[in-house]
Design a protein around this motif. Structure first.
Motif, mmCIF file in Angstrom:
data_model
loop_
_atom_site.group_PDB
_atom_site.id
_atom_site.type_symbol
_atom_site.label_atom_id
_atom_site.label_comp_id
_atom_site.label_asym_id
_atom_site.label_seq_id
_atom_site.Cartn_x
_atom_site.Cartn_y
_atom_site.Cartn_z
ATOM 1 N N LEU A 1 24.240 49.449 23.945
ATOM 2 C CA LEU A 1 22.813 49.294 23.657
ATOM 3 C C LEU A 1 22.605 48.777 22.236
ATOM 4 O O LEU A 1 21.763 47.902 21.999
ATOM 5 N N VAL B 1 19.699 56.453 20.446
ATOM 6 C CA VAL B 1 19.172 55.664 21.569
ATOM 7 C C VAL B 1 17.767 55.164 21.261
ATOM 8 O O VAL B 1 17.434 53.991 21.516
ATOM 9 N N SER C 1 16.650 51.266 20.703
ATOM 10 C CA SER C 1 15.636 50.787 21.640
ATOM 11 C C SER C 1 14.404 50.269 20.909
ATOM 12 O O SER C 1 13.400 49.928 21.534
ATOM 13 N N TYR D 1 28.047 53.498 26.209
ATOM 14 C CA TYR D 1 26.821 52.818 26.608
ATOM 15 C C TYR D 1 25.818 52.770 25.456
ATOM 16 O O TYR D 1 25.031 51.822 25.344
ATOM 17 N N ASP E 1 19.692 46.019 25.474
ATOM 18 C CA ASP E 1 19.324 45.967 26.894
ATOM 19 C C ASP E 1 18.261 47.034 27.210
ATOM 20 O O ASP E 1 18.508 48.237 27.105
ATOM 21 N N GLY F 1 18.620 51.024 27.882
ATOM 22 C CA GLY F 1 17.962 51.924 26.941
ATOM 23 C C GLY F 1 17.102 52.957 27.637
ATOM 24 O O GLY F 1 17.111 54.141 27.285
#
Length: 571
Positions: free
Chosen positions: A287, A323, A327, A283, A292, A296
């Protein structure tokens, strides 16, 4: 008697003196036999000295008088192998076994020679005979099965493993081998049966239940897999892998729902960190590709839990940093990467990510300092040299930059992209050092690597135009840039700059108008160029307006400030 003597001699490793067996009676060994033994010893001495031909001569002399001497044939086989004559080595190894088939060392050696000669089936036969000699030797069964598999006889190999199980009982190792063979044969039913036997033999082992559950998942039997995971949780309610597997039932097409269901597992300090990270890595990659926001936000919640529960683990901070970075929260990501390196500074990808953030932020001082630190740990990392050179260029230390960039080229090996990036920076550095020929050479080399990439087209065009030299070529490069990256304010601004240097101000304005339409209205450089162009066309008030906008949008050069103060073009 003579056969016993030779066999004894063979396995008295490194001894070259002959001693008659204890208790031998006078006259029990003839003078001829003693001479033959002496010749055998001389042959072994020559072999130990690496005198292969002399050794063979002695051994052949022994065989002339004792034609079925297995020990001598064995030694001759080893000499021929040392001479890389495997055909002759096989010939004499066969003789050794024919003359003394109960000697396991001869058979082991013959099997080895068969394998080296690509005769796996014959090697398997030797291990079959060795099993007869030593029916409780587990290793012989495994080698027998191994060579049968290499001979494309998986069924026979399974039969050998069955015989081993009959002797030694069920073991994980043998079950795994049989399971793999059945899978290779496409017999999923029997492959599953083997794992089920393992579970039955060790009913309290959740590890074996996991093996079976994973297999059921791989073969598409999701329902059976879930049943097994429930059994695991009955035995161990804290089993994280089983919890995660069952949580996937709720996933469907809703990734966020699935990830939220993992929170209790992530909050459990007893669950292995790697197990947790493994679940979210796909995932995180998604991201990175999509940006997305909902994904995030959900990942940030989970990675925050990881950071809290495993605060002393570098991986927990690293995955949260990733992450944050994907983001779009660079500053926060920066802090987490720094924390990661405080806990573990041996992972290059973390250094690399940190360096690229400094490069993106144009924090050239930190980029240079941090890349220097990275190079202390990774002295052969080409990317670190490149980014060090990039930072030094940004600080105006062009000579030092060239040193790092040249080092990057030396260690980049086949990394064409890195060489390309380094050459562009070298082109810039040489320009500022007024070594224009070398600047052009660097850009030309970059073009040879990728002649249609916007980075080299933009920079080469700009630095040619900035010198006011070869403006036709600069224009051609800018045209190619606009073809490679159309409707982009950077491409259009590059073309405008060439026309400006050609003193074709109306054409420059046309291109700058396009640049403003395509995002250039937020770029201080574009706004300043627009003001310069208007000034050259006689629109002083318009020029001042755009210079002020450039200042408001972050332009901070002393030259721009002076233009705004004095309301005119200045040098």
């Amino acid at each position: 008697m003579l056969k016993t003597i030779f066999s004894s001699l063979l396995f008295l490793s490194c001894f070259v003196i002959w001693v008659l067996p204890v208790g031998a009676q006078p006259g029990s060994t003839s003078e001829g036999e003693v001479d033959l033994v002496a010749t055998f010893i001389e042959g072994n001495r020559e072999k130990l000295l690496g005198n292969w031909d002399e050794a063979l001569e002695k051994f052949e002399e022994v065989l002339e008088h004792d034609r079925d001497n297995a020990a001598t044939a064995y030694e001759m086989a080893r000499v021929y192998e040392a001479k890389k004559d495997l055909e002759s080595a096989e010939k004499y190894a066969r003789k050794a076994v024919a003359w003394d088939g109960e000697n396991e060392w001869y058979r082991l050696y013959l099997a080895d020679v068969f394998q080296k000669n690509g005769k796996d089936e014959l090697a398997a036969e030797q291990y079959g005979e060795l099993v007869k000699l030593q029916p409780h030797n587990e290793e012989f069964y495994k080698k027998w099965a191994y060579y049968l598999v290499r001979s494309s006889k998986p069924k026979e190999a399974i039969e050998v493993y069955d015989r081993l199980e009959a002797k030694m009982g069920i073991t994980e190792d043998v079950i795994r081998h049989k399971h793999t063979l059945y899978m290779g044969m496409g017999d999923h039913k029997m492959a599953a049966a083997e794992l089920e036997r393992l579970v039955q033999k060790f009913p309290n082992s959740t590890a074996y239940l996991h093996l079976l559950a994973t297999f059921r998942e791989q073969t598409g039997e999701k329902k059976k897999a879930k049943e097994i995971y429930r059994k695991i949780l009955e035995k161990d309610p804290t089993d994280a892998r089983a919890k995660i597997a069952l949580a996937e039932e709720t996933k469907g097409n809703d990734r966020v729902l699935f990830l939220n269901s993992l929170k209790p597992v992530f909050e459990d300090p007893g669950t292995d960190l790697d197990t947790k990270i493994k679940e979210i890595i796909p995932y995180v990659k998604e991201l990175a590709n999509t940006g997305d926001k909902n994904l995030g936000t959900t990942l940030l919640a989970l990675t925050s839990v990881l950071k809290t529960v495993h605060s002393d683990k570098a991986k927990a901070h690293s995955v949260m940093a990733d992450v944050l970075y994907y983001s779009g929260r660079q500053n926060e990501a920066l802090k987490e990467y720094q924390k990661t390196l405080e806990l573990d500074d041996t992972k290059w990808p973390v250094w690399e990510q940190l360096l690229y953030i400094y490069a993106d932020k144009k924090d050239f001082q930190k980029l240079v300092e941090t890349s220097d630190d990275a190079l202390d740990i990774f002295p052969n990392q080409a990317t670190a040299f490149y980014l060090n050179g990039l930072g030094l260029n940004g600080l105006g230390k062009y000579g030092d930059a060239l040193s790092s960039l040249q080092q990057a080229l030396m260690v980049a090996a086949r990394n064409a992209r890195l060489k390309y990036d380094a050459l562009i920076e070298m082109g810039k550095a040489y320009y500022h050092l007024k070594k224009y020929g070398k600047s052009n050479d660097a850009f030309e080399k970059a073009l040879k690597i990728n002649d249609n990439d916007p980075a080299v087209l933009k920079n080469y065009s700009y630095y040619l135009a900035a010198r006011g030299e070869d403006l036709d070529k600069a224009k051609d490069l800018a045209a190619r840039l606009n073809k490679a990256a159309p409707h982009h304010y950077v491409s259009e601004g590059a073309m405008a700059f060439v026309f400006y240097k050609m003193k074709d101000y109306p054409a420059a304005k046309e291109w700058l108008d396009l640049a403003l339409q395509h995002g250039g209205n937020d770029d201080p450089a574009i706004l300043e160029y627009y003001g310069d162009t208007l000034y050259q066309m006689g629109d002083t008030s318009g020029a001042l307006q755009y210079w002020q906008q450039a200042l408001d949008k972050g332009g901070d050069s002393e030259l721009l400030k002076k233009k705004v103060r004095e309301g005119k073009m200045v040098k």
